[in-house]
Design an enzyme around this catalytic site. Structure first.
Site, PDB file in Angstrom:
ATOM      1  N   ARG A  32      14.737  -3.562  -5.096  1.00 13.12           N
ATOM      2  CA  ARG A  32      14.564  -2.290  -4.388  1.00 13.12           C
ATOM      3  C   ARG A  32      13.185  -1.691  -4.670  1.00 13.12           C
ATOM      4  O   ARG A  32      12.520  -1.186  -3.765  1.00 13.12           O
ATOM      5  CB  ARG A  32      15.678  -1.311  -4.813  1.00 13.12           C
ATOM      6  CG  ARG A  32      15.744  -0.080  -3.959  1.00 13.12           C
ATOM      7  CD  ARG A  32      16.208  -0.424  -2.565  1.00 13.12           C
ATOM      8  NE  ARG A  32      16.341   0.795  -1.771  1.00 13.12           N
ATOM      9  CZ  ARG A  32      16.519   0.799  -0.479  1.00 13.12           C
ATOM     10  NH1 ARG A  32      16.605  -0.336   0.189  1.00 13.12           N
ATOM     11  NH2 ARG A  32      16.639   1.923   0.172  1.00 13.12           N
ATOM     12  N   PHE A  35      10.680  -3.535  -2.675  1.00 11.63           N
ATOM     13  CA  PHE A  35      10.690  -3.088  -1.281  1.00 11.63           C
ATOM     14  C   PHE A  35       9.828  -1.840  -1.101  1.00 11.63           C
ATOM     15  O   PHE A  35       8.989  -1.779  -0.204  1.00 11.63           O
ATOM     16  CB  PHE A  35      12.126  -2.820  -0.814  1.00 11.63           C
ATOM     17  CG  PHE A  35      12.211  -2.042   0.467  1.00 11.63           C
ATOM     18  CD1 PHE A  35      11.725  -2.566   1.655  1.00 11.63           C
ATOM     19  CD2 PHE A  35      12.778  -0.776   0.489  1.00 11.63           C
ATOM     20  CE1 PHE A  35      11.795  -1.842   2.847  1.00 11.63           C
ATOM     21  CE2 PHE A  35      12.851  -0.052   1.667  1.00 11.63           C
ATOM     22  CZ  PHE A  35      12.362  -0.580   2.846  1.00 11.63           C
ATOM     23  N   TYR A  36      10.017  -0.841  -1.956  1.00 14.39           N
ATOM     24  CA  TYR A  36       9.244   0.400  -1.815  1.00 14.39           C
ATOM     25  C   TYR A  36       7.756   0.183  -2.069  1.00 14.39           C
ATOM     26  O   TYR A  36       6.907   0.773  -1.397  1.00 14.39           O
ATOM     27  CB  TYR A  36       9.800   1.501  -2.719  1.00 14.39           C
ATOM     28  CG  TYR A  36      11.078   2.087  -2.171  1.00 14.39           C
ATOM     29  CD1 TYR A  36      11.098   2.722  -0.935  1.00 14.39           C
ATOM     30  CD2 TYR A  36      12.265   1.983  -2.877  1.00 14.39           C
ATOM     31  CE1 TYR A  36      12.277   3.245  -0.417  1.00 14.39           C
ATOM     32  CE2 TYR A  36      13.450   2.510  -2.368  1.00 14.39           C
ATOM     33  CZ  TYR A  36      13.445   3.130  -1.142  1.00 14.39           C
ATOM     34  OH  TYR A  36      14.604   3.643  -0.622  1.00 14.39           O
ATOM     35  N   LYS A  37       7.424  -0.676  -3.010  1.00 17.24           N
ATOM     36  CA  LYS A  37       6.010  -0.986  -3.260  1.00 17.24           C
ATOM     37  C   LYS A  37       5.384  -1.654  -2.031  1.00 17.24           C
ATOM     38  O   LYS A  37       4.294  -1.296  -1.605  1.00 17.24           O
ATOM     39  CB  LYS A  37       5.853  -1.899  -4.475  1.00 17.24           C
ATOM     40  CG  LYS A  37       6.080  -1.220  -5.805  1.00 17.24           C
ATOM     41  CD  LYS A  37       5.996  -2.239  -6.939  1.00 17.24           C
ATOM     42  CE  LYS A  37       6.205  -1.612  -8.288  1.00 17.24           C
ATOM     43  NZ  LYS A  37       5.071  -0.832  -8.744  1.00 17.24           N
TER      44      LYS A  37
END
Length: 133
Positions: A32, A35-37
């Site tokens: 997760r 994903f945000y990075k």
């Protein structure tokens, strides 16, 4: 080249670049967090967690390795944190005092106190003091 093929190639490239940065810093991230990075640095290529997961599995198959060796951990809804070190037999120690990108300022203070090493195996293991503590 088809557009989808080009985008997939760029996803693989961007994710390998991100994994390299994670490994150089000797960090670990959850899928997760990854994903945000990637969403921040490459929004044109990553718009969903599914794309990140599929790309990660493609890289794992390509390199014949596992996610953990790329610095990526799968994480369920739970988390382990605190003054705890876990070690499987003949494996590296997982330091639960260090987090991903969400590491708090109090972590450094916690590291100065006593830590417990627990062996994860089928036999009984005894807690012990970490070296240098």
């Amino acid at each position: 080249m088809r557009e989808n093929t080009t985008k997939y190639f760029m996803r693989v490239w961007k994710m390998m670049e991100m994994c390299y940065e994670i490994l150089v810093k000797e960090k670990r991230v959850t899928q997760r967090e990854l994903f945000y990075k990637l969403l921040c640095v490459s929004p044109d290529y990553f718009s969903s967690q599914v794309q990140v997961n599929q790309t990660l599995q493609g890289i794992v198959a390509l390199l014949r390795c596992n996610c953990f060796s790329l610095g990526v951990m799968a994480s369920s809804r739970g988390v382990v944190a605190g003054r705890l070190l876990l070690q499987e037999p003949d494996q590296e120690i997982v330091d639960c005092t260090t987090g991903g990108s969400s590491k708090s300022a109090a972590d450094d203070e916690r590291k100065k106190t006593r830590e417990t090493v627990i062996c994860v195996c089928g036999r009984k293991c005894l807690p012990k003091m970490a070296k240098g503590r």
